[in-house]
Design a protein around this motif. Structure first.
Motif, PDB file in Angstrom:
ATOM      1  N   SER A  98       0.838  -1.202   0.000  1.00 24.15           N
ATOM      2  CA  SER A  98       0.000   0.000   0.000  1.00 24.15           C
ATOM      3  C   SER A  98       0.867   1.244   0.000  1.00 24.15           C
ATOM      4  N   GLU A  99       1.978   1.197   0.729  1.00 27.35           N
ATOM      5  CA  GLU A  99       2.899   2.337   0.779  1.00 27.35           C
ATOM      6  C   GLU A  99       3.500   2.607  -0.601  1.00 27.35           C
ATOM      7  N   GLN A 102       0.994   4.199  -2.859  1.00 23.32           N
ATOM      8  CA  GLN A 102       0.843   5.617  -2.486  1.00 23.32           C
ATOM      9  C   GLN A 102       1.997   6.432  -3.065  1.00 23.32           C
ATOM     10  N   SER A 105       1.458   6.936  -6.844  1.00 27.76           N
ATOM     11  CA  SER A 105       0.370   7.839  -7.204  1.00 27.76           C
ATOM     12  C   SER A 105       0.595   9.218  -6.638  1.00 27.76           C
TER      13      SER A 105
END
Length: 105
Positions: A98-99, A102, A105
């Motif tokens: 998830s990091e 992030q 994006s």
């Protein structure tokens, strides 16, 4: 209008000039990576023009901006310059967390 909102919201940041310049709406997200900000468009122009494989100079922060949305080959290549310049491969190698998503994006 949305253009006016972008012109005010993105004024005087990311290399954009003041609201009256219309840079906010002009340099809103375009292309596959959604380049944003006059400065980023200029960096892609520089990368393009420094590549000896390109025989045509481009000014994406000026007269050639529309090619990022109307010419598939140019749009893909401009995105790859961004990808390379930002070294995005380091975020997608191995496990995608998830990091990392992030960061991309």
């Amino acid at each position: 209008s949305n253009a006016q909102l972008f012109d005010v919201t993105y004024a005087c940041r990311m290399g954009n000039r003041g609201p009256g310049s219309k840079d906010g709406s002009t340099f809103a997200g375009k292309g596959f990576i959604h380049l944003t900000g006059r400065w980023e468009y200029k960096q892609i122009s520089i990368a393009w023009n420094n590549d000896s494989d390109n025989n045509q100079k481009m000014e994406f922060h000026g007269k050639d901006i529309d090619l990022l949305t109307t010419n598939l080959d140019i749009a893909i290549k401009a995105s790859l310059y961004y990808w390379s310049r930002k070294d995005i491969n380091k975020y997608v190698q191995g496990n995608v967390s998830s990091e990392n998503i992030q960061q991309i994006s």
